[in-house]
Design an enzyme around this catalytic site. Structure first.
Site, PDB file in Angstrom:
ATOM      1  N   ASN A  13       0.909  -1.170   0.000  1.00 26.34           N
ATOM      2  CA  ASN A  13       0.000   0.000   0.000  1.00 26.34           C
ATOM      3  C   ASN A  13       0.925   1.191   0.000  1.00 26.34           C
ATOM      4  O   ASN A  13       1.689   1.370   0.972  1.00 26.34           O
ATOM      5  CB  ASN A  13      -0.858  -0.078   1.258  1.00 26.34           C
ATOM      6  N   ASN A  66      -6.634  10.302  -0.420  1.00 27.49           N
ATOM      7  CA  ASN A  66      -6.691   9.177  -1.349  1.00 27.49           C
ATOM      8  C   ASN A  66      -6.228   9.602  -2.735  1.00 27.49           C
ATOM      9  O   ASN A  66      -6.169  10.789  -3.044  1.00 27.49           O
ATOM     10  CB  ASN A  66      -8.131   8.661  -1.452  1.00 27.49           C
ATOM     11  N   CYS A  75      -5.384   6.153   8.152  1.00 28.18           N
ATOM     12  CA  CYS A  75      -4.721   5.206   7.247  1.00 28.18           C
ATOM     13  C   CYS A  75      -3.737   4.404   8.090  1.00 28.18           C
ATOM     14  O   CYS A  75      -2.734   4.957   8.565  1.00 28.18           O
ATOM     15  CB  CYS A  75      -4.004   5.963   6.131  1.00 28.18           C
ATOM     16  N   GLY A  76      -4.025   3.118   8.277  1.00 26.44           N
ATOM     17  CA  GLY A  76      -3.214   2.312   9.186  1.00 26.44           C
ATOM     18  C   GLY A  76      -1.821   2.035   8.644  1.00 26.44           C
ATOM     19  O   GLY A  76      -0.817   2.240   9.339  1.00 26.44           O
ATOM     20  N   ASN A 159     -12.335   5.764   9.762  1.00 27.98           N
ATOM     21  CA  ASN A 159     -12.850   5.774   8.389  1.00 27.98           C
ATOM     22  C   ASN A 159     -13.811   4.590   8.238  1.00 27.98           C
ATOM     23  O   ASN A 159     -13.721   3.603   8.938  1.00 27.98           O
ATOM     24  CB  ASN A 159     -11.695   5.713   7.378  1.00 27.98           C
ATOM     25  N   HIS A 161     -15.871   1.270   7.064  1.00 23.41           N
ATOM     26  CA  HIS A 161     -15.571  -0.042   6.471  1.00 23.41           C
ATOM     27  C   HIS A 161     -16.818  -0.924   6.458  1.00 23.41           C
ATOM     28  O   HIS A 161     -17.602  -0.909   7.415  1.00 23.41           O
ATOM     29  CB  HIS A 161     -14.482  -0.759   7.276  1.00 23.41           C
ATOM     30  N   ASN A 192     -14.771   1.655   2.617  1.00 20.36           N
ATOM     31  CA  ASN A 192     -13.770   0.662   2.218  1.00 20.36           C
ATOM     32  C   ASN A 192     -14.418  -0.710   2.395  1.00 20.36           C
ATOM     33  O   ASN A 192     -15.059  -0.957   3.434  1.00 20.36           O
ATOM     34  CB  ASN A 192     -12.531   0.791   3.121  1.00 20.36           C
ATOM     35  N   GLU A 210     -10.538  -0.334  -1.586  1.00 13.37           N
ATOM     36  CA  GLU A 210     -10.483   0.884  -0.786  1.00 13.37           C
ATOM     37  C   GLU A 210     -11.311   2.026  -1.387  1.00 13.37           C
ATOM     38  O   GLU A 210     -11.284   2.243  -2.610  1.00 13.37           O
ATOM     39  CB  GLU A 210      -9.037   1.376  -0.626  1.00 13.37           C
ATOM     40  N   CYS A 219      -4.461  -2.989   3.415  1.00 14.01           N
ATOM     41  CA  CYS A 219      -5.223  -1.888   4.022  1.00 14.01           C
ATOM     42  C   CYS A 219      -5.191  -2.081   5.530  1.00 14.01           C
ATOM     43  O   CYS A 219      -5.750  -3.061   6.036  1.00 14.01           O
ATOM     44  CB  CYS A 219      -6.653  -1.885   3.512  1.00 14.01           C
ATOM     45  N   GLY A 222      -8.460  -1.517   7.184  1.00 15.21           N
ATOM     46  CA  GLY A 222      -9.313  -2.618   6.724  1.00 15.21           C
ATOM     47  C   GLY A 222      -9.047  -3.900   7.497  1.00 15.21           C
ATOM     48  O   GLY A 222      -9.983  -4.650   7.834  1.00 15.21           O
TER      49      GLY A 222
HETATM   50  N1  LIG Z   1      -8.974   4.472   1.456  1.00 16.32           N
HETATM   51  C1  LIG Z   1      -9.131   4.760   2.891  1.00 16.32           C
HETATM   52  C2  LIG Z   1      -7.914   5.532   3.422  1.00 16.32           C
HETATM   53  C3  LIG Z   1      -6.632   4.701   3.398  1.00 16.32           C
HETATM   54  C4  LIG Z   1      -6.728   3.484   4.280  1.00 16.32           C
HETATM   55  C5  LIG Z   1      -5.696   2.388   4.052  1.00 16.32           C
HETATM   56  N2  LIG Z   1      -4.708   2.625   3.056  1.00 16.32           N
HETATM   57  C6  LIG Z   1      -5.080   1.922   5.367  1.00 16.32           C
HETATM   58  O1  LIG Z   1      -3.941   1.437   5.376  1.00 16.32           O
HETATM   59  O2  LIG Z   1      -5.799   2.006   6.409  1.00 16.32           O
HETATM   60  C7  LIG Z   1     -10.408   5.601   3.089  1.00 16.32           C
HETATM   61  O3  LIG Z   1     -10.850   6.248   2.139  1.00 16.32           O
HETATM   62  O4  LIG Z   1     -10.943   5.585   4.212  1.00 16.32           O
END
Ligand SMILES: N[C@H](CCC[C@H](N)C(=O)O)C(=O)O
Length: 277
Positions: A13, A66, A75-76, A159, A161, A192, A210, A219, A222
Site C-alpha cells: 500500500n 486518497n 490510514c493504518g 474511516n 468499512h 472501504n 479501498e 489496508c 481494513g
Molecule cells: N482508502 C481509505 C484511506 C486509506 C486506508 C488504508 N490505506 C489503510 O492502510 O488504512 C479511506 O478512504 O478511508
C-alpha cells in the site's frame, strides 16, 4: 515550486510522504489526483502530509488524501510509514509518537526490528458513527446490491468499512462488488470494502477494495475492521494474523467497545525525490 518527498509503502500500500514541518505547500484535490497518477505523476494509493500538531499534547499532525483527491480520517499502513519517516528524517528521536489525525489520534511505537505498532483507537460500531444507514446496531446487516442480498458488518476505524465473510479471497468478486458497495447509498460517506476468508479463529485472508483508491495490496484500517467484524460475529479470537496480498499484519482487539485495536507490521522506504508542485 520544487518539493521534497519520500516514496514509502506498508505491505505494498504505497504512499507519497511530504514533510510540511520544514517546507510549506498548498495542494488542491486536482493536484493530488495528478500526483497520484501512475503514468503522469508520482503514483500512489495515498498522499501523507507530516505537519506540526495543532494540539500541543501531540507530536505531529497527520493528514491523508486518497488517490482520487479525497481527504480521509485515517490510514493504518500510512501511520506505520509516518513513524518510520519522522524517525529517519530526525524530526523526532522518540520511540513512541502521538499523532493527531482528522478525527482523533494514533499512538505509534517503533521497534528496533523495523516493525511499527499502531494504537488505532477504539472501533466505532454505532451505524450513525460509521456512517451506515440502519435502524439499529447489529453484527451483520443485509444489504441489497443489484438484486442480491449481501451480508455485511460495518465498522469505523475513523474511516468507514464494510466487511464481508467469503469462502475464498482468490475468487472473491472484489472488482465487481467492491465498487458497488463502496458507493452504496447505505454508506453516505462511501466505504472501504473488505472480503475476509476465515482460516481459523486466529488467522484470516483479506482483500480490500479501498474508498477512493480501488483494490490495494494491503489496508491497515481494513485489517483492523475485519478483525473487529470477526469478533463481533463470534468467529475470531483476540489476536489475529491477517494475510493480505502484500503481506501480513498482526491485529489485536480485546473486544470491549472502548478497547483500542492494535496493529503491528512493517514500513518501508523506496526512494527520495523532488517534484514541481
Ligand atoms: N482508502 C481509505 C484511506 C486509506 C486506508 C488504508 N490505506 C489503510 O492502510 O488504512 C479511506 O478512504 O478511508
Amino acid at each position: 515550486m520544487l518539493v521534497r518527498f519520500t516514496k514509502m509503502h506498508g505491505l505494498g500500500n504505497d504512499f507519497m510522504v511530504v514533510d510540511l514541518v520544514t517546507q510549506r505547500i498548498r495542494l488542491s484535490e486536482d493536484k493530488v489526483r495528478k500526483l497520484a497518477d501512475r503514468h503522469l505523476g508520482i503514483g500512489f494509493d495515498q498522499l501523507l502530509l507530516v505537519e506540526p500538531p495543532t494540539n500541543p499534547e501531540m507530536d505531529f499532525r497527520y493528514r491523508i488524501y486518497n488517490a482520487d483527491g479525497s481527504e480521509v480520517e485515517h490510514c493504518g499502513n500510512g501511520a506505520r510509514c509516518f513513524a518510520r519517516f519522522v524517525r529517519d528524517k530526525r524530526l523526532t528521536n522518540k520511540d513512541v509518537i502521538a499523532v493527531e489525525t482528522a478525527n482523533g489520534k494514533a499512538i505509534l511505537t517503533i521497534f528496533p526490528d523495523n516493525q511499527v505498532e499502531v494504537d488505532m483507537g477504539a472501533p466505532e460500531l454505532l451505524p450513525k458513527a460509521v456512517p451506515f444507514v440502519a435502524q439499529e446496531q447489529s453484527a451483520v446487516y443485509s444489504v441489497d446490491v443489484e438484486s442480491q442480498h449481501v451480508d455485511i458488518s460495518v465498522v469505523s476505524m475513523g474511516n468507514p468499512h464494510g466487511v464481508l465473510v467469503i469462502d475464498d479471497t482468490d475468487s472473491a468478486p472484489v472488482e465487481t462488488l467492491g465498487p458497488l458497495l463502496e458507493a452504496h447509498t447505505r454508506f453516505p460517506a462511501k466505504a472501504n470494502i473488505g472480503f475476509m476468508q476465515i482460516l481459523s479463529s486466529t488467522e484470516v485472508k483479506l482483500r480490500v477494495y479501498e474508498r477512493g483508491a480501488g483494490e490495494t495490496m494491503a489496508c491497515g484500517t481494513g485489517a483492523c475492521a475485519a478483525v473487529v467484524a470477526g469478533r463481533l460475529r463470534g468467529i475470531l479470537d483476540e489476536n489475529v494474523k491477517v494475510h493480505l496480498p502484500g503481506g501480513d499484519l498482526q491485529v489485536s482487539w480485546k473486544g470491549g467497545e472502548k478497547d483500542s485495536v492494535m496493529m503491528t507490521g512493517p514500513a518501508a522506504t523506496v526512494f527520495e525525490g523532488q517534484v514541481f508542485i
